[in-house]
Design a protein around this motif. Structure first.
Motif, mmCIF file in Angstrom:
data_model
loop_
_atom_site.group_PDB
_atom_site.id
_atom_site.type_symbol
_atom_site.label_atom_id
_atom_site.label_comp_id
_atom_site.label_asym_id
_atom_site.label_seq_id
_atom_site.Cartn_x
_atom_site.Cartn_y
_atom_site.Cartn_z
ATOM 1 N N TYR A 137 0.827 -1.205 0.000
ATOM 2 C CA TYR A 137 0.000 0.000 0.000
ATOM 3 C C TYR A 137 0.867 1.262 0.000
ATOM 4 O O TYR A 137 0.667 2.169 -0.810
ATOM 5 C CB TYR A 137 -0.942 -0.022 1.224
ATOM 6 C CG TYR A 137 -1.525 1.318 1.552
ATOM 7 C CD1 TYR A 137 -2.592 1.832 0.809
ATOM 8 C CD2 TYR A 137 -0.987 2.101 2.573
ATOM 9 C CE1 TYR A 137 -3.110 3.089 1.093
ATOM 10 C CE2 TYR A 137 -1.501 3.349 2.859
ATOM 11 C CZ TYR A 137 -2.557 3.843 2.120
ATOM 12 O OH TYR A 137 -3.049 5.084 2.391
ATOM 13 N N ASN A 141 1.049 3.784 -3.006
ATOM 14 C CA ASN A 141 0.461 5.100 -2.775
ATOM 15 C C ASN A 141 1.409 6.189 -3.292
ATOM 16 O O ASN A 141 0.979 7.153 -3.926
ATOM 17 C CB ASN A 141 0.176 5.290 -1.281
ATOM 18 C CG ASN A 141 -0.849 6.366 -1.045
ATOM 19 O OD1 ASN A 141 -1.751 6.575 -1.858
ATOM 20 N ND2 ASN A 141 -0.704 7.084 0.051
ATOM 21 N N GLN A 145 0.576 8.779 -6.445
ATOM 22 C CA GLN A 145 0.700 10.235 -6.406
ATOM 23 C C GLN A 145 1.562 10.725 -7.566
ATOM 24 O O GLN A 145 1.251 11.724 -8.211
ATOM 25 C CB GLN A 145 1.278 10.671 -5.053
ATOM 26 C CG GLN A 145 0.223 10.586 -3.954
ATOM 27 C CD GLN A 145 0.806 10.430 -2.557
ATOM 28 O OE1 GLN A 145 2.021 10.312 -2.385
ATOM 29 N NE2 GLN A 145 -0.058 10.408 -1.562
ATOM 30 N N SER A 151 -3.963 10.034 -4.417
ATOM 31 C CA SER A 151 -3.623 8.970 -3.471
ATOM 32 C C SER A 151 -4.568 7.799 -3.711
ATOM 33 O O SER A 151 -5.618 7.951 -4.330
ATOM 34 C CB SER A 151 -3.805 9.457 -2.034
ATOM 35 O OG SER A 151 -2.923 10.512 -1.790
ATOM 36 N N ILE A 152 -4.200 6.670 -3.145
ATOM 37 C CA ILE A 152 -5.075 5.499 -3.256
ATOM 38 C C ILE A 152 -6.375 5.789 -2.505
ATOM 39 O O ILE A 152 -6.342 6.225 -1.355
ATOM 40 C CB ILE A 152 -4.373 4.262 -2.665
ATOM 41 C CG1 ILE A 152 -3.217 3.831 -3.576
ATOM 42 C CG2 ILE A 152 -5.368 3.110 -2.471
ATOM 43 C CD1 ILE A 152 -2.324 2.749 -2.985
ATOM 44 N N GLN A 183 -3.624 5.368 8.784
ATOM 45 C CA GLN A 183 -3.978 5.693 7.391
ATOM 46 C C GLN A 183 -5.405 6.219 7.232
ATOM 47 O O GLN A 183 -5.691 6.965 6.297
ATOM 48 C CB GLN A 183 -3.741 4.475 6.488
ATOM 49 C CG GLN A 183 -2.274 4.061 6.413
ATOM 50 C CD GLN A 183 -1.367 5.180 5.954
ATOM 51 O OE1 GLN A 183 -1.723 5.969 5.085
ATOM 52 N NE2 GLN A 183 -0.183 5.271 6.549
#
Ligand code: SAH
Ligand code: SF4
Length: 344
Positions: A137, A141, A145, A151-152, A183
């Motif tokens: 992740y 991520n 970007q 972002s995710i 997160q």
């Protein structure tokens, strides 16, 4: 040496105390680990150099790195991650105008052996640690970007492996991804996809699992399903249906049924009828999936069959989506996630 991310907060506090350090450092360290995704002690610039030194003498980072990246003509990007032991797994980013979905892996290989799935042909190698699920992740991520300026926003546990057979690590990774302290992703933007392990689906319900759950049913005829998804032998429809009803009772959430359409196997109106029957005791949303060639003898369903299949389900007021495949030119689509990089 042990990965700093594999110890508990209590253990970290104990370490700090034994080394004459203040308690609040634990919070700072964990923020670096899980919020900022640090991959070394040097990055932890608000810690005194002496503490960073002590940490690095006692703990390591078993980091994951991106071994290779491939971008598809449709914007989809595939990443081959190299784990600390040299094993490889894959992740995919699927962008739209406003959102980026990350598809992440939970195991190296998979023991379930579904015949249409590239990962299934690898067999099971090992489980991923929650830090390795998290690494995918964090790394993707940053890539999202850079590639898309976004972002995710969504995560699907649909890469390599069967998430419910790596339960503790998957649950812990979900906790890190959704915890507002780290997160902070909304659980409704996370989907766990499973081949269907009844006992563990019930466990999800008991553990108050908040993300979406998708069942890879693909065929609503029990014996036929067994031919291409051997797991059904131990996970009977009765067990699965009971577990899904239980999950629905506990969470009140509609279950997603994934249905891969394969020519002349599961794509007739008679098959749609069976699917409708299978779902009679719990509300569902059907995701019809287009087959991605993985070098098997199977073929994707012709458009006319897909249409008739949808028409039948809609005539029964079922919610149906069709998931068109993306990233096929780079083998990033579902079921194609196998270590091709090894060959190149
Ligand atoms: N093991 C889990 C999650 C990983 S597979 C599961 O099976 O649900 C993610 C999804 O990709 C599953 O729905 C799986 O059935 C599907 N899939 C596997 N092979 C595929 C292929 N060749 N084409 C399209 N989807 C495939
Ligand atoms: Fe494993 Fe899912 Fe592939 Fe089946 S479809 S072999 S459960 S990864």
């Amino acid at each position: 040496m042990e990965d700093i991310r594999h110890i508990s907060t209590q253990e970290l506090l104990l370490f700090l105390e034994e080394n004459g350090e203040k308690k609040f450092r634990a919070g700072q360290i964990e923020e670096w680990l899980w919020k900022k995704g640090a991959g070394s002690f040097d990055e932890m610039t608000n810690l005194p150099v002496s503490l960073r030194q002590k940490l690095s003498e006692n703990f390591s980072f078993l980091n994951t790195v991106i071994g290779r990246r491939v971008q598809s003509s449709d914007g989809t990007a595939k990443f081959i991650f190299r784990l600390h032991d040299g094993r490889e797994i894959e992740g995919v980013l699927i962008p739209t105008e406003t959102r980026v979905t990350a598809c992440i892996s939970t195991q190296v290989g998979c023991a379930m052996g579904c015949k249409f799935c590239a990962t299934g042909t690898m067999g099971f190698i090992r489980n991923l640690h929650y830090s390795e699920i998290f690494d995918q992740y964090i790394l993707m991520n940053r890539e999202a970007q850079a590639l898309y300026g976004l972002s995710i926003s969504n995560i699907v546990y649909m890469g390599m492996g069967e998430p419910l057979l790596n339960y503790d690590n998957v649950m812990r990774s979900v906790e890190i991804l959704t915890s507002p302290k780290v997160q902070g992703l909304s659980p409704s933007r996370i989907t766990l996809s499973t081949v269907g392990i009844a006992k563990v689906i019930k466990q999800l319900a008991d553990d108050d699992f908040k993300p979406e759950v998708a069942l890879s049913l693909h065929c609503a005829d029990e014996l036929k399903r067994r031919e291409r998804m051997p797991v059904t032998e131990h996970q009977t429809f009765e067990m699965l249906q009971e577990a899904l009803s239980y999950l629905y009772e506990k969470t009140g959430k509609r279950i997603t049924i994934e249905y891969l359409l394969l020519k002349n196997w599961n794509d007739s109106v008679a098959d749609a009828k069976k699917l409708h029957r299978f779902c009679r005791n719990f509300p569902v949303k059907i995701n019809l999936i287009e087959y991605n060639a993985t070098g098997t003898e199977y073929q994707k369903s012709p458009e006319a069959n897909v249409r008739a299949f949808i028409d039948f389900l809609e005539s029964k007021n079922m919610v149906v989506n069709v998931r068109r495949s993306r990233g096929q030119d780079i083998d990033a689509a579902c079921g194609q996630l196998v270590k091709k990089a090894e060959l190149t």
